[in-house]
Design an enzyme around this catalytic site. Structure first.
Site, mmCIF file in Angstrom:
data_model
loop_
_atom_site.group_PDB
_atom_site.id
_atom_site.type_symbol
_atom_site.label_atom_id
_atom_site.label_comp_id
_atom_site.label_asym_id
_atom_site.label_seq_id
_atom_site.Cartn_x
_atom_site.Cartn_y
_atom_site.Cartn_z
ATOM 1 N N TYR A 102 -5.639 8.251 27.579
ATOM 2 C CA TYR A 102 -5.631 9.724 26.625
ATOM 3 C C TYR A 102 -5.319 10.846 27.579
ATOM 4 C CZ TYR A 102 -6.924 13.655 23.936
ATOM 5 O OH TYR A 102 -6.774 14.798 23.037
ATOM 6 N N SER A 145 -4.612 18.730 26.291
ATOM 7 C CA SER A 145 -5.903 18.840 26.305
ATOM 8 C C SER A 145 -6.412 19.076 27.809
ATOM 9 C CB SER A 145 -6.597 17.365 26.185
ATOM 10 O OG SER A 145 -7.833 17.119 26.415
#
Length: 263
Positions: A142, A129
C-alpha cells in the site's frame, strides 16, 4: 440538463473520503459524478458503475459523463483499498491487485479524462497517503502504491506544463472510514513475524480514532479552487509536520522511529 457549476468526477465516491468529497463539492454548487463499483445515485452524486481495474469500463464511464455534460472540470482519483502482511508472505496476486486498483486504476481514468481536462484547464487531484513517504511495516505494498502515485503527480505536472491542467495530491493520515474494515489481510505467520498482529492492530486503532473524512474533502475542495496548487499537502498540523520532518531527518533515524511505532 447541463450544470451551471463545475463538473466533478470522483472515483470511489460511494464511501469514505470519496463520499465526503462528493458532499463537499455538491454543496459548493458543482455537479458530481461517482465512478465506483457499488454505489447509487444520491443527492450529492450521480453514480456511474465503474471498476477501475477494467479499462473499457473506465473509458465508458468517462464518455458517459462527457455525453451528459460536455466537459470535466475536476477529476479526483480516489478509489483504493489496502492490504496488510509481511513482504515475504504476501502473494503475488495480492501485490498486483493493490497496484492495479490504487495506481493503474487511477491512470486508466486519468487517460480517459485528460483530453477534456485540457480543454477545461481543469484539476487532477489524487488521494495519496502519508504512508507514501513513511513506509509502514506490514503495509509495504500500500505504501509503495501511494509512493508511486506521488511520482506520477510530479512527472505529470511537468508533462502537462503549459496546458493549464493543474495536478496535486492530498496525503491523508489516519482517517476514520470503512477503509479499515475493507483491508485484505494476508495469512499471519507469528513464528516468522511475531510483531505483525500487534502492528496491524495499532495501525487500525489509529485509523478508527482518526479524523473524519470531511476534513480531507474540504482540502480537496480548496485545492480545486487554486490556480497553482502545491504538489502535495496533508491535513492537520501533526501530519504536515511529518511530511516536513521526513525530508529533514536522516533516513536511518526516520525509519527507526517508524519501527518503534509500528514494528
Amino acid at each position: 440538463m447541463k450544470s451551471n457549476g463545475r463538473i466533478v468526477v470522483i472515483t470511489g465516491a460511494s464511501k469514505g473520503i470519496g463520499k465526503a468529497a462528493a458532499a463537499a463539492f455538491s454543496q459548493y454548487g458543482d455537479r458530481v459524478y461517482d465512478l465506483s463499483r457499488r454505489g447509487e445515485t444520491t443527492e450529492n452524486a450521480i453514480h456511474i458503475p465503474c471498476d477501475v481495474t477494467d479499462e473499457a469500463m473506465c473509458n465508458a464511464a468517462v464518455e458517459t459523463v462527457l455525453q451528459c455534460e460536455g466537459r470535466i472540470d475536476v477529476l479526483i482519483l480516489n478509489a483504493g483499498f489496502g492490504i496488510s502482511g509481511p513482504i515475504e508472505t504476501t502473494e503475488t496476486d495480492a501485490m498486483k491487485k493493490q497496484f492495479d486498483v490504487c495506481l493503474f486504476g487511477a491512470i486508466r481514468v486519468l487517460k480517459a479524462a485528460l483530453p477534456s481536462l485540457r480543454e477545461s484547464k481543469g484539476h487532477v487531484l489524487f488521494t495519496s497517503s502519508v504512508a507514501a513517504v513513511t513506509p509502514i511495516p506490514y503495509q509495504a505494498f500500500y505504501s509503495a502504491a501511494k509512493a508511486a502515485i506521488n511520482s506520477v503527480v510530479m512527472a505529470l505536472r511537468n508533462e502537462l506544463k503549459g496546458t493549464g491542467v493543474r495536478v496535486a495530491a492530498v496525503l491523508p493520515g489516519d482517517v476514520k472510514t470503512d477503509f479499515t474494515a475493507m483491508r485484505e489481510k494476508n495469512p499471519v505467520n507469528e513464528t516468522l513475524y511475531p510483531n505483525e498482529v500487534k502492528s496491524v492492530a495499532k495501525m487500525e486503532h489509529d485509523e478508527q480514532h482518526g479524523m473524519p473524512p470531511d476534513r480531507i474533502a474540504k482540502r480537496f475542495l480548496k485545492l480545486s479552487l487554486q490556480r497553482n496548487p502545491k504538489p502535495f499537502c496533508s491535513v492537520g498540523l501533526a501530519y504536515s509536520a511529518v511530511l516536513i520532518l521526513i525530508k529533514l531527518l536522516p533516513a536511518r533515524f526516520a525509519n527507526w522511529v517508524l519501527g518503534k511505532m509500528y514494528a
